[in-house]
Design a protein around this motif. Structure first.
Motif, PDB file in Angstrom:
ATOM      1  N   TRP A 185      18.145  12.130  63.834  1.00 52.09           N
ATOM      2  CA  TRP A 185      17.590  11.228  62.962  1.00 52.09           C
ATOM      3  C   TRP A 185      18.119  11.101  61.635  1.00 52.09           C
ATOM      4  CZ3 TRP A 185      14.696  12.111  58.571  1.00 52.09           C
ATOM      5  CH2 TRP A 185      14.110  10.906  58.185  1.00 52.09           C
ATOM      6  N   SER A 186      18.064  10.027  61.175  1.00 54.82           N
ATOM      7  CA  SER A 186      18.616  10.168  59.718  1.00 54.82           C
ATOM      8  C   SER A 186      18.087   8.687  58.966  1.00 54.82           C
ATOM      9  CB  SER A 186      19.920   9.796  59.708  1.00 54.82           C
ATOM     10  OG  SER A 186      20.567  10.194  58.442  1.00 54.82           O
ATOM     11  N   GLU A 187      17.650   8.739  57.924  1.00 52.46           N
ATOM     12  CA  GLU A 187      17.250   7.611  56.960  1.00 52.46           C
ATOM     13  C   GLU A 187      17.717   7.845  55.592  1.00 52.46           C
ATOM     14  OE1 GLU A 187      12.983   6.902  57.061  1.00 52.46           O
ATOM     15  OE2 GLU A 187      12.671   8.608  55.643  1.00 52.46           O
ATOM     16  N   THR A 188      17.949   6.788  54.808  1.00 55.16           N
ATOM     17  CA  THR A 188      18.304   6.510  53.379  1.00 55.16           C
ATOM     18  C   THR A 188      17.127   6.047  52.730  1.00 55.16           C
ATOM     19  OG1 THR A 188      20.413   6.429  53.914  1.00 55.16           O
ATOM     20  CG2 THR A 188      19.774   5.947  51.672  1.00 55.16           C
ATOM     21  N   GLN A 189      16.553   6.754  51.634  1.00 57.92           N
ATOM     22  CA  GLN A 189      15.626   6.215  50.874  1.00 57.92           C
ATOM     23  C   GLN A 189      16.180   5.770  49.508  1.00 57.92           C
ATOM     24  OE1 GLN A 189      11.731   8.044  51.023  1.00 57.92           O
ATOM     25  NE2 GLN A 189      11.744   8.485  53.231  1.00 57.92           N
ATOM     26  N   ASN A 190      16.154   4.641  48.931  1.00 57.38           N
ATOM     27  CA  ASN A 190      16.917   4.279  47.810  1.00 57.38           C
ATOM     28  C   ASN A 190      15.691   4.160  46.633  1.00 57.38           C
ATOM     29  OD1 ASN A 190      19.144   3.927  48.930  1.00 57.38           O
ATOM     30  ND2 ASN A 190      18.476   2.016  49.615  1.00 57.38           N
ATOM     31  N   MET A 220       7.797  10.420  52.043  1.00 57.79           N
ATOM     32  CA  MET A 220       7.361  10.278  53.305  1.00 57.79           C
ATOM     33  C   MET A 220       8.604  10.114  54.624  1.00 57.79           C
ATOM     34  SD  MET A 220       4.188  11.084  53.546  1.00 57.79           S
ATOM     35  CE  MET A 220       3.438  10.745  54.945  1.00 57.79           C
ATOM     36  N   LEU A 221       8.995  11.219  54.989  1.00 56.96           N
ATOM     37  CA  LEU A 221       9.986  11.047  56.132  1.00 56.96           C
ATOM     38  C   LEU A 221       9.714  10.330  57.241  1.00 56.96           C
ATOM     39  CD1 LEU A 221      11.382  14.655  55.985  1.00 56.96           C
ATOM     40  CD2 LEU A 221      12.142  12.821  54.732  1.00 56.96           C
ATOM     41  N   GLY A 222      10.429   9.278  57.830  1.00 53.72           N
ATOM     42  CA  GLY A 222       9.917   8.304  58.717  1.00 53.72           C
ATOM     43  C   GLY A 222       9.450   7.052  58.212  1.00 53.72           C
ATOM     44  N   GLU A 223       9.374   7.067  56.990  1.00 56.15           N
ATOM     45  CA  GLU A 223       9.013   5.700  56.213  1.00 56.15           C
ATOM     46  C   GLU A 223       9.827   4.475  56.629  1.00 56.15           C
ATOM     47  OE1 GLU A 223       6.088   5.299  52.390  1.00 56.15           O
ATOM     48  OE2 GLU A 223       8.379   5.724  51.832  1.00 56.15           O
ATOM     49  N   VAL A 224      11.089   4.952  56.247  1.00 55.46           N
ATOM     50  CA  VAL A 224      12.172   3.707  56.478  1.00 55.46           C
ATOM     51  C   VAL A 224      12.639   3.542  57.849  1.00 55.46           C
ATOM     52  CG1 VAL A 224      14.423   3.051  55.543  1.00 55.46           C
ATOM     53  CG2 VAL A 224      12.755   4.015  54.018  1.00 55.46           C
ATOM     54  N   THR A 225      13.088   4.732  58.456  1.00 54.96           N
ATOM     55  CA  THR A 225      13.573   4.707  59.841  1.00 54.96           C
ATOM     56  C   THR A 225      12.480   5.432  60.654  1.00 54.96           C
ATOM     57  OG1 THR A 225      15.661   4.484  59.051  1.00 54.96           O
ATOM     58  CG2 THR A 225      15.414   5.228  61.411  1.00 54.96           C
ATOM     59  N   ALA A 226      11.695   5.181  61.701  1.00 56.38           N
ATOM     60  CA  ALA A 226      11.018   5.797  62.221  1.00 56.38           C
ATOM     61  C   ALA A 226      11.655   6.783  63.110  1.00 56.38           C
ATOM     62  CB  ALA A 226      10.204   4.620  63.229  1.00 56.38           C
ATOM     63  N   PHE A 227      10.784   7.709  63.455  1.00 59.66           N
ATOM     64  CA  PHE A 227      11.375   8.895  64.261  1.00 59.66           C
ATOM     65  C   PHE A 227      11.465   8.280  65.782  1.00 59.66           C
ATOM     66  CE2 PHE A 227       9.681  11.540  61.075  1.00 59.66           C
ATOM     67  CZ  PHE A 227      10.670  12.347  60.435  1.00 59.66           C
ATOM     68  N   PRO A 228      12.695   8.608  66.534  1.00 66.92           N
ATOM     69  CA  PRO A 228      12.795   8.154  67.820  1.00 66.92           C
ATOM     70  C   PRO A 228      11.632   8.914  68.916  1.00 66.92           C
ATOM     71  CG  PRO A 228      14.591   9.462  67.439  1.00 66.92           C
ATOM     72  CD  PRO A 228      13.578   9.391  66.205  1.00 66.92           C
ATOM     73  N   ASP A 229      11.344   8.356  69.904  1.00 70.58           N
ATOM     74  CA  ASP A 229      10.186   8.996  70.895  1.00 70.58           C
ATOM     75  C   ASP A 229      10.856  10.395  71.059  1.00 70.58           C
ATOM     76  OD1 ASP A 229       8.280   7.092  70.617  1.00 70.58           O
ATOM     77  OD2 ASP A 229       9.234   5.866  72.200  1.00 70.58           O
ATOM     78  N   SER A 230      11.988  10.638  71.380  1.00 69.61           N
ATOM     79  CA  SER A 230      12.830  11.835  71.704  1.00 69.61           C
ATOM     80  C   SER A 230      12.418  13.070  70.741  1.00 69.61           C
ATOM     81  CB  SER A 230      14.131  11.885  71.885  1.00 69.61           C
ATOM     82  OG  SER A 230      15.036  11.366  70.793  1.00 69.61           O
ATOM     83  N   VAL A 231      11.965  12.549  69.370  1.00 69.13           N
ATOM     84  CA  VAL A 231      11.818  13.422  68.439  1.00 69.13           C
ATOM     85  C   VAL A 231      10.235  13.548  68.184  1.00 69.13           C
ATOM     86  CG1 VAL A 231      11.943  14.201  65.843  1.00 69.13           C
ATOM     87  CG2 VAL A 231      13.561  13.130  66.906  1.00 69.13           C
ATOM     88  N   ASN A 285      19.040   7.902  45.295  1.00 66.12           N
ATOM     89  CA  ASN A 285      18.951   7.694  46.696  1.00 66.12           C
ATOM     90  C   ASN A 285      19.404   8.904  47.298  1.00 66.12           C
ATOM     91  OD1 ASN A 285      19.113   4.932  45.896  1.00 66.12           O
ATOM     92  ND2 ASN A 285      21.115   4.741  45.592  1.00 66.12           N
ATOM     93  N   PHE A 286      18.443   9.001  48.505  1.00 63.11           N
ATOM     94  CA  PHE A 286      18.526  10.385  49.169  1.00 63.11           C
ATOM     95  C   PHE A 286      18.783   9.944  50.478  1.00 63.11           C
ATOM     96  CE2 PHE A 286      16.126  11.827  45.635  1.00 63.11           C
ATOM     97  CZ  PHE A 286      16.441  13.193  45.487  1.00 63.11           C
ATOM     98  N   THR A 287      19.444  10.647  51.407  1.00 59.98           N
ATOM     99  CA  THR A 287      19.566  10.567  52.797  1.00 59.98           C
ATOM    100  C   THR A 287      19.117  11.879  53.400  1.00 59.98           C
ATOM    101  OG1 THR A 287      21.794   9.126  52.577  1.00 59.98           O
ATOM    102  CG2 THR A 287      21.301  10.133  54.706  1.00 59.98           C
ATOM    103  N   PHE A 288      18.312  11.561  54.122  1.00 65.18           N
ATOM    104  CA  PHE A 288      17.565  12.724  55.070  1.00 65.18           C
ATOM    105  C   PHE A 288      18.039  12.742  56.478  1.00 65.18           C
ATOM    106  CE2 PHE A 288      14.954  11.376  51.621  1.00 65.18           C
ATOM    107  CZ  PHE A 288      14.485  12.589  51.048  1.00 65.18           C
ATOM    108  N   SER A 289      18.304  13.673  57.118  1.00 67.98           N
ATOM    109  CA  SER A 289      18.975  14.005  58.322  1.00 67.98           C
ATOM    110  C   SER A 289      18.157  14.924  59.082  1.00 67.98           C
ATOM    111  CB  SER A 289      20.325  14.131  58.412  1.00 67.98           C
ATOM    112  OG  SER A 289      20.967  13.068  57.783  1.00 67.98           O
ATOM    113  N   LEU A 290      17.835  14.857  60.382  1.00 70.32           N
ATOM    114  CA  LEU A 290      17.100  15.841  61.252  1.00 70.32           C
ATOM    115  C   LEU A 290      18.208  16.609  62.335  1.00 70.32           C
ATOM    116  CD1 LEU A 290      14.323  16.900  61.021  1.00 70.32           C
ATOM    117  CD2 LEU A 290      13.561  15.298  62.857  1.00 70.32           C
ATOM    118  N   TYR A 291      18.071  17.708  62.413  1.00 72.88           N
ATOM    119  CA  TYR A 291      19.064  18.540  63.430  1.00 72.88           C
ATOM    120  C   TYR A 291      18.193  19.514  64.099  1.00 72.88           C
ATOM    121  CZ  TYR A 291      22.660  16.969  59.973  1.00 72.88           C
ATOM    122  OH  TYR A 291      23.325  16.252  59.034  1.00 72.88           O
ATOM    123  N   THR A 292      18.948  19.734  65.347  1.00 78.53           N
ATOM    124  CA  THR A 292      18.243  20.506  66.329  1.00 78.53           C
ATOM    125  C   THR A 292      18.649  22.088  66.043  1.00 78.53           C
ATOM    126  OG1 THR A 292      19.631  20.167  67.986  1.00 78.53           O
ATOM    127  CG2 THR A 292      17.668  18.832  67.956  1.00 78.53           C
TER     128      THR A 292
END
Length: 120
Positions: free
Chosen positions: A63-68, A80-91, A47-54
């Motif tokens: 932004w963050s999502e976990t892919q199991n 594929m990042l953004g596959e589980v939790t879409a990137f918000p429009d602000s990203v 299980n991976f958790t990916f987080s995006l930072y400025t």
């Protein structure tokens, strides 16, 4: 229908189609390599958790999502990042971002990965 109206309708349809086709994809292909604490490559589902930072030192991700159950083979994985939790429009990827990765609920790996521009 008048010729002028038909022409403007056709132009409008083409413009709308062009805008729809030109939109930037909202997913990012990412490949990585992970090892255990002594340097042995991981294998099997994890299980991976990916987080995006400025910022590379930021505390709160934008932004963050976990892919199991991501299959890791000899330490290598592909997601594929953004596959589980879409990137918000602000990203909108108009600025620099850093990616943090954690595996199986552990601490985030260091250093964070600086994303670069890629063709789509």
């Amino acid at each position: 229908m008048h010729r002028k109206t038909m022409l403007w309708t056709a132009v409008l349809v083409l413009v709308i189609l062009g805008i729809a086709i030109a939109q930037v994809p909202k997913q990012i292909s990412y490949q990585g390599r992970v090892t255990d604490d002594v340097g042995n490559p991981l294998t099997g589902p994890h299980n991976f958790t990916f987080s995006l930072y400025t910022d590379p030192a930021a505390v709160t991700p934008i932004w963050s999502e976990t892919q199991n159950g991501i299959v890791v083979t000899n330490g290598l994985y592909n997601v594929m990042l953004g596959e589980v939790t879409a990137f918000p429009d602000s990203v909108n990827f108009s600025q620099q971002y850093w990616l943090g990765v954690s595996v199986d609920g552990g601490a985030e790996l260091t250093p964070r990965y600086q994303l670069g521009a890629t063709p789509y």
